[in-house]
Design an enzyme around this catalytic site. Sequence first.
Site, short mmCIF file in Angstrom:
data_model
loop_
_atom_site.label_atom_id
_atom_site.label_comp_id
_atom_site.label_asym_id
_atom_site.label_seq_id
_atom_site.Cartn_x
_atom_site.Cartn_y
_atom_site.Cartn_z
N SER A 465 4.87 -1.98 6.13
CA SER A 465 5.69 -2.81 5.25
C SER A 465 5.61 -2.23 3.85
O SER A 465 4.67 -1.50 3.51
CB SER A 465 5.17 -4.25 5.24
OG SER A 465 5.75 -5.00 4.21
N TYR A 478 -1.77 -10.28 4.20
CA TYR A 478 -0.70 -9.56 4.89
C TYR A 478 -0.63 -8.11 4.41
O TYR A 478 -0.53 -7.17 5.20
CB TYR A 478 0.63 -10.27 4.63
CG TYR A 478 1.83 -9.61 5.26
CD1 TYR A 478 2.11 -9.78 6.61
CD2 TYR A 478 2.68 -8.82 4.50
CE1 TYR A 478 3.22 -9.18 7.18
CE2 TYR A 478 3.79 -8.22 5.06
CZ TYR A 478 4.05 -8.40 6.41
OH TYR A 478 5.15 -7.79 6.96
#
Length: 594
Positions: A465, A478
């Site tokens: 990501s 995350y």
Amino acid sequence: MTAIDHTPQVGWRRRTVERDGVRLAVFELGEPAADRPTVLLVHGWPDTHALWAPVADAMASRYHLVAYDTRGYGESDAPDGDAPYRLPELAADLFAVVDAVSPDQPVHVLAHDWGSVQTWEAVTTPGAEERIASFVSVSGPNLDHLGAWTRRQLRRPTPKALAQAFSQALSSAYTAVFQLPVVPKVLFAAGMRPAIWRQFLTTLEGTDPDNLVFAPTFRADAVSGLRYYRANIRERLGSPNPRSTKVPVFEIVNTRDIALRKAIFDNTHEYTHRLWRIDTPTGHWLPYTNPGYLADIAAQFIESIRGADSSPIIDRARQHGARQPHSGKLAVITGAGSGIGRETAYLLSEQGAEVILADINLDAAEETARTITSGGGFAHAYRLDVADTDGFNAFAEEVTKKHGVADIVINNAGIGLAGHVLDATDEQIRRLVDINLMGVMTGSRAFGRKMVERGLGGQIVNLASAAAFTPQQGLGGYSATKAGVLMFSESLRAELAEHRIGVSAICPGIVDTNIVAATEFAGASADGQKQLQDKMSGMYHKRNFTPDRVAAAIVGAIDSNAPVVPVTVEAKVGYRVYRFAPGLSRRMARTKLF
């Protein structure tokens, strides 16, 4: 290093077949029988029947094997001049050997290099299907098909067509030297020694030296074999006469072939009634570099033609019409029930791949599979919890057993966790790590081992990501898992490079997927969860970057073996800011988004 004669080791029985005064040295292993069909092995330049010793060792228990020194090589006669080496003469030799060793039953042919070129001449002869049951072609085109392909490229001078034609011209430049009457003979007579050729193949092809088998006549064979080039290249490429065949053909295209570009095989389907094709990231001398694989895949094809066994690998390799970019490939995708995983499955299927769809939600995976199969593709749905390491390893074993070794693995499954890290529970952090990081590592390792064992390369794609390199308050947990995926992928890429297995990390930015609506917010109440999820979803919807665009980036990374692929403008900018202005990146991280 002295030449090695492999004949005593494999136990060939020698016999002679004569045609029009030319004696051909023929070598056999085993006896023909109803359950032991004859497989004819045809070598190329500068080899002899000895090329096939490692392959023969792997196939001898199942087949009656026959190899022969083609005219001009080894123990066979070498007529004077170039005319006796024209393709019709070579094809007639092949049929003479077939008639001698298997007079009552058609044979299966496995051929390499010029052995494949002359077999193409044989199988395009009218009635060839009555004597040849199947043809496995390795690193040897039909010269008429190649001539037709070249003319087509030049008639339609698009940049791609010209680039393909130019690339093949460069790869084949050595054949122009071979046309000269004296120079190549002098050079080869002086310098073509087994020790030099052994070093060449070991360095360039990555061969196991134990597989390199050369006849005592090696230097003479290298010179004699030049007549194959002089007798055929100019005539067939200059005035091609492409013909079709009814013989089932299986092309093994080596994408790292130093002499042949894979594009030249793209018109084969126009001239074959039944065609199979597999592209492998291997070099020209596959019988040396991976004889076990070649023996196994050839046997699978032969058995499928005989109707004895069904092979998912061969079924997947069947080509109907023009070849697609990923035809014959097997792709495994986790999190394939929605979002990026689903769109990637659609795209790879459209490009010819057979896809294995894994998701914790089996109904969603099956819905993806139904869409693909209704459009004529091949897809299989499995339930998989990527956080279950034992279950993931069992899944990899099941896929390999049922479908074969995966060529492409996309570790896409993941979850979100937002909110302050100090507010997150241990259970939330553990689940985040187990799915986002451990799941990726398990999938990469489980399928990576299979790829290494097969020895034919592959591609592993891991979904990281933009959060991996853009620190942001509210996404600390995350971001940590995605940074782990990124660094794991970079390190794994280095480890697997020697096995020609690529590893890519995909780093999307703000993408409108279901993961947003399911993201937990640490420390938030039930009502607060819904409000924060709606706010975050609204921001992602407004950005309107759809999963299919990430899927296109994933497939692009597979094709180019890209190491790190930031997707979306914010990901590309963030990647460079973090690399070149980390202080600015840290200041930007203080901005509160939720």
